[in-house]
Write a protein that holds these residues in place. Structure first.
Motif, PDB file in Angstrom:
ATOM      1  N   ASP A  29      40.384  24.163  58.139  1.00  0.00           N
ATOM      2  CA  ASP A  29      39.604  24.464  59.343  1.00  0.00           C
ATOM      3  C   ASP A  29      40.315  23.961  60.599  1.00  0.00           C
ATOM      4  N   VAL A  30      40.983  22.825  60.465  1.00  0.00           N
ATOM      5  CA  VAL A  30      41.742  22.304  61.611  1.00  0.00           C
ATOM      6  C   VAL A  30      42.912  23.238  61.916  1.00  0.00           C
ATOM      7  N   ASN A  36      44.794  27.150  65.789  1.00  0.00           N
ATOM      8  CA  ASN A  36      44.923  28.612  65.924  1.00  0.00           C
ATOM      9  C   ASN A  36      46.085  29.166  65.105  1.00  0.00           C
ATOM     10  N   LEU A  37      46.367  28.544  63.976  1.00  0.00           N
ATOM     11  CA  LEU A  37      47.411  29.034  63.074  1.00  0.00           C
ATOM     12  C   LEU A  37      46.710  29.808  61.956  1.00  0.00           C
ATOM     13  N   THR A  38      46.412  31.063  62.246  1.00  0.00           N
ATOM     14  CA  THR A  38      45.529  31.830  61.355  1.00  0.00           C
ATOM     15  C   THR A  38      46.285  32.572  60.252  1.00  0.00           C
ATOM     16  N   ASN A  62      46.533  22.904  48.528  1.00  0.00           N
ATOM     17  CA  ASN A  62      45.452  23.779  48.966  1.00  0.00           C
ATOM     18  C   ASN A  62      44.771  23.114  50.162  1.00  0.00           C
ATOM     19  N   SER A  63      44.874  23.739  51.325  1.00  0.00           N
ATOM     20  CA  SER A  63      44.308  23.094  52.513  1.00  0.00           C
ATOM     21  C   SER A  63      42.788  23.176  52.546  1.00  0.00           C
ATOM     22  N   CYS A  64      42.186  23.987  51.660  1.00  0.00           N
ATOM     23  CA  CYS A  64      40.707  24.012  51.602  1.00  0.00           C
ATOM     24  C   CYS A  64      40.163  22.776  50.891  1.00  0.00           C
TER      25      CYS A  64
END
Ligand code: FES
Ligand code: FES
Length: 174
Positions: A29-30, A36-38, A62-64
Protein backbone atom coordinates in the motif's frame (compact mmCIF):
# COMPACT_ATOMS: atom_id res chain seq x y z
CA UNK A 1 -6.76 1.59 16.61
CA UNK A 2 -4.61 3.89 14.54
CA UNK A 3 -1.02 4.14 15.69
CA UNK A 4 0.84 7.43 15.41
CA UNK A 5 2.49 8.25 12.14
CA UNK A 6 6.25 8.20 12.31
CA UNK A 7 8.92 8.94 9.78
CA UNK A 8 9.58 5.90 7.63
CA UNK A 9 12.56 5.87 5.34
CA UNK A 10 14.02 3.46 2.84
CA UNK A 11 15.94 3.40 -0.41
CA UNK A 12 13.47 2.74 -3.18
CA UNK A 13 14.82 2.06 -6.67
CA UNK A 14 18.07 3.75 -5.68
CA UNK A 15 16.46 6.89 -4.22
CA UNK A 16 16.22 7.80 -0.57
CA UNK A 17 12.53 8.16 0.35
CA UNK A 18 11.03 9.48 3.60
CA UNK A 19 7.36 9.39 4.50
CA UNK A 20 5.29 10.18 7.57
CA UNK A 21 3.16 7.05 7.77
CA UNK A 22 1.74 4.52 10.16
CA UNK A 23 4.54 1.93 10.11
CA UNK A 24 2.06 -0.92 10.49
CA UNK A 25 0.75 -0.33 6.97
CA UNK A 26 1.45 -2.95 4.35
CA UNK A 27 4.43 -2.32 2.11
CA UNK A 28 2.34 -2.83 -1.03
CA UNK A 29 0.00 0.00 0.00
CA UNK A 30 2.91 2.33 0.70
CA UNK A 31 4.53 1.49 -2.64
CA UNK A 32 1.36 1.95 -4.66
CA UNK A 33 -0.53 4.56 -2.64
CA UNK A 34 2.18 6.79 -1.21
CA UNK A 35 5.04 6.36 -3.66
CA UNK A 36 2.73 6.03 -6.71
CA UNK A 37 4.73 3.06 -8.01
CA UNK A 38 1.75 1.21 -9.43
CA UNK A 39 3.73 -1.30 -11.48
CA UNK A 40 3.58 -3.55 -8.42
CA UNK A 41 0.20 -5.28 -8.57
CA UNK A 42 -2.21 -6.55 -5.92
CA UNK A 43 -4.24 -9.68 -6.51
CA UNK A 44 -4.73 -12.38 -3.88
CA UNK A 45 -3.44 -10.28 -0.94
CA UNK A 46 -2.59 -13.45 0.98
CA UNK A 47 0.85 -14.33 -0.32
CA UNK A 48 -0.24 -16.88 -2.91
CA UNK A 49 0.10 -15.24 -6.33
CA UNK A 50 3.29 -13.14 -6.41
CA UNK A 51 1.68 -10.20 -8.23
CA UNK A 52 2.99 -7.90 -5.49
CA UNK A 53 6.58 -9.20 -5.55
CA UNK A 54 9.36 -6.69 -4.89
CA UNK A 55 12.97 -7.17 -3.86
CA UNK A 56 14.15 -6.18 -0.41
CA UNK A 57 17.93 -6.25 -0.11
CA UNK A 58 17.93 -8.37 -3.28
CA UNK A 59 15.51 -11.00 -1.95
CA UNK A 60 12.08 -11.42 -3.54
CA UNK A 61 9.23 -10.81 -1.08
CA UNK A 62 5.47 -10.53 -1.27
CA UNK A 63 4.79 -6.89 -0.43
CA UNK A 64 1.18 -7.72 0.54
CA UNK A 65 2.51 -9.71 3.51
CA UNK A 66 5.24 -7.24 4.48
CA UNK A 67 4.68 -4.34 6.85
CA UNK A 68 6.37 -1.04 6.14
CA UNK A 69 8.24 -1.15 9.46
CA UNK A 70 9.84 -4.46 8.46
CA UNK A 71 11.76 -2.83 5.63
CA UNK A 72 12.53 0.58 7.11
CA UNK A 73 16.10 1.56 6.25
CA UNK A 74 16.40 -1.18 3.65
CA UNK A 75 16.86 -1.21 -0.09
CA UNK A 76 13.65 -1.91 -1.99
CA UNK A 77 13.46 -2.55 -5.73
CA UNK A 78 10.15 -2.45 -7.57
CA UNK A 79 9.51 -3.15 -11.25
CA UNK A 80 10.05 0.58 -11.94
CA UNK A 81 13.62 0.15 -10.71
CA UNK A 82 14.54 -2.27 -13.51
CA UNK A 83 15.73 -0.82 -16.80
CA UNK A 84 18.43 -1.17 -19.40
CA UNK A 85 21.57 0.91 -19.74
CA UNK A 86 19.46 4.08 -19.60
CA UNK A 87 16.16 4.55 -17.76
CA UNK A 88 14.39 4.77 -21.11
CA UNK A 89 15.51 1.29 -22.13
CA UNK A 90 13.96 -2.00 -21.13
CA UNK A 91 15.82 -4.37 -18.88
CA UNK A 92 16.93 -7.53 -20.73
CA UNK A 93 14.43 -9.54 -18.66
CA UNK A 94 11.62 -7.22 -19.77
CA UNK A 95 12.76 -7.58 -23.39
CA UNK A 96 12.76 -11.35 -23.05
CA UNK A 97 9.20 -11.45 -21.69
CA UNK A 98 8.05 -9.31 -24.63
CA UNK A 99 9.89 -11.35 -27.24
CA UNK A 100 8.88 -14.76 -25.93
CA UNK A 101 5.22 -13.93 -25.28
CA UNK A 102 5.59 -14.48 -21.56
CA UNK A 103 2.30 -12.76 -20.77
CA UNK A 104 -1.22 -12.00 -21.95
CA UNK A 105 -2.96 -9.51 -19.65
CA UNK A 106 0.36 -8.77 -17.99
CA UNK A 107 -1.04 -8.56 -14.47
CA UNK A 108 1.37 -11.17 -13.15
CA UNK A 109 4.30 -9.92 -15.23
CA UNK A 110 5.89 -7.35 -12.88
CA UNK A 111 6.05 -9.98 -10.13
CA UNK A 112 7.36 -12.61 -12.55
CA UNK A 113 10.08 -10.24 -13.73
CA UNK A 114 11.10 -9.34 -10.17
CA UNK A 115 11.34 -13.03 -9.25
CA UNK A 116 13.34 -13.68 -12.43
CA UNK A 117 15.74 -10.87 -11.54
CA UNK A 118 16.26 -12.28 -8.06
CA UNK A 119 16.75 -15.78 -9.51
CA UNK A 120 19.27 -14.71 -12.15
CA UNK A 121 21.21 -12.59 -9.64
CA UNK A 122 21.71 -15.73 -7.55
CA UNK A 123 21.77 -18.34 -10.32
CA UNK A 124 22.88 -16.87 -13.66
CA UNK A 125 22.58 -20.21 -15.50
CA UNK A 126 19.42 -21.79 -14.08
CA UNK A 127 18.19 -25.16 -15.35
CA UNK A 128 14.46 -25.80 -15.82
CA UNK A 129 13.97 -27.08 -12.27
CA UNK A 130 15.72 -24.03 -10.83
CA UNK A 131 13.53 -21.72 -12.94
CA UNK A 132 10.39 -23.51 -11.73
CA UNK A 133 11.57 -23.23 -8.13
CA UNK A 134 12.52 -19.56 -8.58
CA UNK A 135 9.07 -18.73 -9.96
CA UNK A 136 7.05 -21.11 -7.78
CA UNK A 137 5.58 -18.15 -5.85
CA UNK A 138 4.23 -16.49 -9.01
CA UNK A 139 0.92 -17.54 -10.53
CA UNK A 140 -0.39 -16.60 -13.96
CA UNK A 141 -4.08 -17.02 -14.65
CA UNK A 142 -3.81 -16.29 -18.39
CA UNK A 143 -0.95 -18.12 -20.07
CA UNK A 144 0.47 -21.55 -20.00
CA UNK A 145 3.90 -21.38 -18.46
CA UNK A 146 5.75 -22.29 -21.70
CA UNK A 147 6.25 -18.68 -22.78
CA UNK A 148 7.34 -17.70 -19.29
CA UNK A 149 9.90 -20.53 -19.15
CA UNK A 150 11.26 -19.49 -22.57
CA UNK A 151 11.38 -15.86 -21.41
CA UNK A 152 13.46 -16.72 -18.34
CA UNK A 153 15.83 -18.87 -20.39
CA UNK A 154 16.23 -16.06 -22.94
CA UNK A 155 16.64 -13.50 -20.14
CA UNK A 156 19.48 -15.55 -18.66
CA UNK A 157 21.29 -15.48 -22.01
CA UNK A 158 20.65 -11.74 -22.48
CA UNK A 159 21.88 -10.90 -18.97
CA UNK A 160 25.06 -12.91 -19.54
CA UNK A 161 25.67 -11.10 -22.83
CA UNK A 162 25.09 -7.74 -21.14
CA UNK A 163 27.55 -8.66 -18.37
CA UNK A 164 30.09 -9.69 -20.98
CA UNK A 165 29.67 -6.43 -22.92
CA UNK A 166 30.00 -4.41 -19.72
CA UNK A 167 33.17 -6.20 -18.72
CA UNK A 168 34.59 -5.79 -22.26
CA UNK A 169 33.79 -2.05 -22.15
CA UNK A 170 35.32 -1.54 -18.71
CA UNK A 171 38.43 -3.34 -19.96
CA UNK A 172 38.70 -0.92 -22.91
CA UNK A 173 38.11 2.14 -20.67
CA UNK A 174 40.89 1.10 -18.33
S1 FES B 1 -1.08 -9.98 -3.92
FE1 FES B 1 0.63 -10.49 -2.73
S2 FES B 1 0.98 -12.57 -3.14
FE2 FES B 1 -0.86 -12.13 -4.24
S1 FES C 1 -0.63 -12.73 -18.10
FE1 FES C 1 -2.52 -12.44 -17.08
S2 FES C 1 -2.14 -13.15 -15.06
FE2 FES C 1 -0.36 -13.65 -16.16
Amino acid sequence: MKTTDTTWQATVNGEHRELDIDPSRRLVDVIRGDLNLTGTKVSCEIGRCGACMVMIEGEPVNSCLTMAYQCAGKEITTIEGLHGESKEQLHPIQEAFLEEGGFQCGYCTPGMIISTKALLDQTPHPNDDEIKEGLCGNLCRCTGYGGIMRAVQSAATKCQQQQQELSDTSHIVR
